[in-house]
Design an enzyme around this catalytic site. Sequence first.
Site, PDB file in Angstrom:
ATOM      1  CE  LYS A   1      -4.317  -1.896   1.551  1.00 53.75           C
ATOM      2  NZ  LYS A   1      -5.351  -2.018   2.543  1.00 53.75           N
TER       3      LYS A   1
ATOM      4  CE  LYS B   1      -6.336  -8.810  -1.171  1.00 52.11           C
ATOM      5  NZ  LYS B   1      -5.907  -8.289   0.117  1.00 52.11           N
TER       6      LYS B   1
ATOM      7  CE  LYS C   1     -13.493  -4.510   1.951  1.00 49.33           C
ATOM      8  NZ  LYS C   1     -13.876  -4.430   3.347  1.00 49.33           N
TER       9      LYS C   1
HETATM   10  P1  TYM Z   1     -10.723  -6.547   5.046  1.00 48.61           P
HETATM   11  O1  TYM Z   1     -11.782  -5.572   5.416  1.00 48.61           O
HETATM   12  O2  TYM Z   1      -9.833  -6.235   3.900  1.00 48.61           O
HETATM   13  O3  TYM Z   1     -11.397  -7.953   4.707  1.00 48.61           O
HETATM   14  C1  TYM Z   1     -12.295  -8.618   5.588  1.00 48.61           C
HETATM   15  C2  TYM Z   1     -12.044 -10.113   5.538  1.00 48.61           C
HETATM   16  O4  TYM Z   1     -12.160 -10.595   4.199  1.00 48.61           O
HETATM   17  C3  TYM Z   1     -11.003 -11.349   3.851  1.00 48.61           C
HETATM   18  N1  TYM Z   1     -10.730 -11.159   2.411  1.00 48.61           N
HETATM   19  C4  TYM Z   1     -10.612 -12.164   1.527  1.00 48.61           C
HETATM   20  N2  TYM Z   1     -10.675 -13.496   1.659  1.00 48.61           N
HETATM   21  C5  TYM Z   1     -10.496 -14.247   0.540  1.00 48.61           C
HETATM   22  N3  TYM Z   1     -10.263 -13.715  -0.692  1.00 48.61           N
HETATM   23  C6  TYM Z   1     -10.182 -12.384  -0.874  1.00 48.61           C
HETATM   24  N4  TYM Z   1      -9.961 -11.877  -2.081  1.00 48.61           N
HETATM   25  C7  TYM Z   1     -10.358 -11.530   0.273  1.00 48.61           C
HETATM   26  N5  TYM Z   1     -10.331 -10.184   0.448  1.00 48.61           N
HETATM   27  C8  TYM Z   1     -10.564  -9.983   1.762  1.00 48.61           C
HETATM   28  C9  TYM Z   1      -9.886 -10.775   4.703  1.00 48.61           C
HETATM   29  O5  TYM Z   1      -8.830 -11.697   4.856  1.00 48.61           O
HETATM   30  C10 TYM Z   1     -10.601 -10.475   5.996  1.00 48.61           C
HETATM   31  O6  TYM Z   1     -10.665 -11.624   6.814  1.00 48.61           O
HETATM   32  N6  TYM Z   1      -7.097  -5.889   8.452  1.00 48.61           N
HETATM   33  C11 TYM Z   1      -8.408  -6.489   8.223  1.00 48.61           C
HETATM   34  C12 TYM Z   1      -9.480  -6.013   9.164  1.00 48.61           C
HETATM   35  C13 TYM Z   1      -9.183  -6.170  10.618  1.00 48.61           C
HETATM   36  C14 TYM Z   1      -9.170  -7.389  11.347  1.00 48.61           C
HETATM   37  C15 TYM Z   1      -8.915  -7.011  12.709  1.00 48.61           C
HETATM   38  C16 TYM Z   1      -9.348  -8.704  11.011  1.00 48.61           C
HETATM   39  C17 TYM Z   1      -8.911  -5.173  11.507  1.00 48.61           C
HETATM   40  N7  TYM Z   1      -8.756  -5.664  12.767  1.00 48.61           N
HETATM   41  C18 TYM Z   1      -8.808  -7.982  13.700  1.00 48.61           C
HETATM   42  C19 TYM Z   1      -9.251  -9.676  12.014  1.00 48.61           C
HETATM   43  C20 TYM Z   1      -8.980  -9.304  13.340  1.00 48.61           C
HETATM   44  C21 TYM Z   1      -8.854  -6.126   6.816  1.00 48.61           C
HETATM   45  O7  TYM Z   1      -8.453  -5.130   6.251  1.00 48.61           O
HETATM   46  O8  TYM Z   1      -9.845  -6.928   6.326  1.00 48.61           O
END
Ligand code: TYM
Length: 332
Positions: free
Chosen positions: A112, A194, A197
Site C-alpha cells: 500500500k 486478489k 474492495k
Molecule cells: P478486510 O476488510 O480487507 O477484509 C475482511 C475479511 O475478508 C477477507 N478477504 C478475503 N478473503 C479471501 N479472498 C479475498 N480476495 C479476500 N479479500 C478480503 C480478509 O482476509 C478479511 O478476513 N485488516 C483487516 C481487518 C481487521 C481485522 C482485525 C481482522 C482489523 N482488525 C482484527 C481480524 C482481526 C482487513 O483489512 O480486512
Amino acid sequence: MQKRVFSGVQPTGTPHLGNYLGAFRNWVPLQEEYETFYCIVDLHTLTLPWDPAALNQRIVEGAAALFAVGVDPSRSVVFRQSHAPQHAELAWILTCIGRMGELRRMIQFKEKSKGAAESIGAGLFTYPVLQAADVLLYQAHGVPVGEDQRQHIELMRDLAIRFNSAFGETFVVPEAYIPKAGARIMALDDPTDKMSKSSVRPNSVINLTDDAALVAKKIKSAVTDSGSEVVAGPEKPALTNLLTIFSLFDGATIPQLEERFAGSGYGDFKTALAEVVVEGLRPIRERYLELMGDPGELNRLLSEGAAAAVKVAEGTMVTVWERVGLGARPGA
Ligand code: TYM
C-alpha cells in the site's frame, strides 16, 4: 469460560465475494461454539484517504452485510471499533513495544505504500498494531480471516508473547483460522490479483449486493485460461479460481465439478457458475436490502454491541494498566 473468536472488516466499500467466501461465511458457524465478536473497524479505514461524508453510511452497510450473511446479533457482539475507545488506547501501548523492523516487513504496508514511502500516513505503518489491539482486548483464541491477514496475525501473536513475558501473563495468544478453500479469491479479470474492495476495475469484483444480471455479466466476462477444458491446476489459475467459487457455493468438490463439466466448454461452465452464485447470493442480497431499509435499527444493534464490547475490553485494560505500571484505570 467459553472460548472467544474475534474478527473485523473495514467499512471501505460493499463487501464482495472474497470477503464472504474467505471470512464472513466462516463467522456464522463459529457462533455455535464460541463467544463471537465481529467488529466494523472504522479506525483502520482512516489509514488511507477517506470520504468523511460517506464513512457513516459505509459502517451501517458493513453491519447490514454481516447480519445479512447470518451473523446473529443475539449471539454475536457486533460493533464499531471507534465506539470502544480501548482499541486506540491499547494500540498505543502495543505501539510502544512494537518494533520498526517488524512493521516494515509487513507485506500489506509494503504494497500500500509502494512509491510513496516517505509521504504515506504513519497510521498505515502502525495499522497491524491496532489490529493486534482489536483481538488481544477480547482475549480471543481464534481469528477467522482470509489468507491476506496471516502475517498480521503472526505479528499480533508476537506482540502478545512479548507483552506477556515483559509484564506477566495478560493476553491469550490468538491463532488464525484460515479456511482450506476460499482463503484467497482472485479478481475475475486477473487471476494473479486478489479480489479487492479497492479495485477500480468494475468487472474484477462481485459485490454481495450485485443483482442477478450484473453477476451473470461479470462472470461471463471473467478471464479464462488457454485451452478449453474445465479443470483446476497450476496451469489454470483462472479456472481454479472459478471452480473454487463454484465448489464453495454448490458443495461439490473440485474433482466432482471437473467430472460434471468434462466435455463442456468454458461458456457452459460460466452459465452454470453464474446460476449457483446468483442463487447463493439471492437470500443475502434480499436480507441486506431489507436491513438497509431501517438504518435506525442497525445503529441500535451496533450500540448494543458496543456496550457489550466495552465491558470486556475495559476489563482487559484494567489489567494492562496495572501491569505496565500506569496503576488504577480512571473510574475503576
Ligand atoms: P478486510 O476488510 O480487507 O477484509 C475482511 C475479511 O475478508 C477477507 N478477504 C478475503 N478473503 C479471501 N479472498 C479475498 N480476495 C479476500 N479479500 C478480503 C480478509 O482476509 C478479511 O478476513 N485488516 C483487516 C481487518 C481487521 C481485522 C482485525 C481482522 C482489523 N482488525 C482484527 C481480524 C482481526 C482487513 O483489512 O480486512
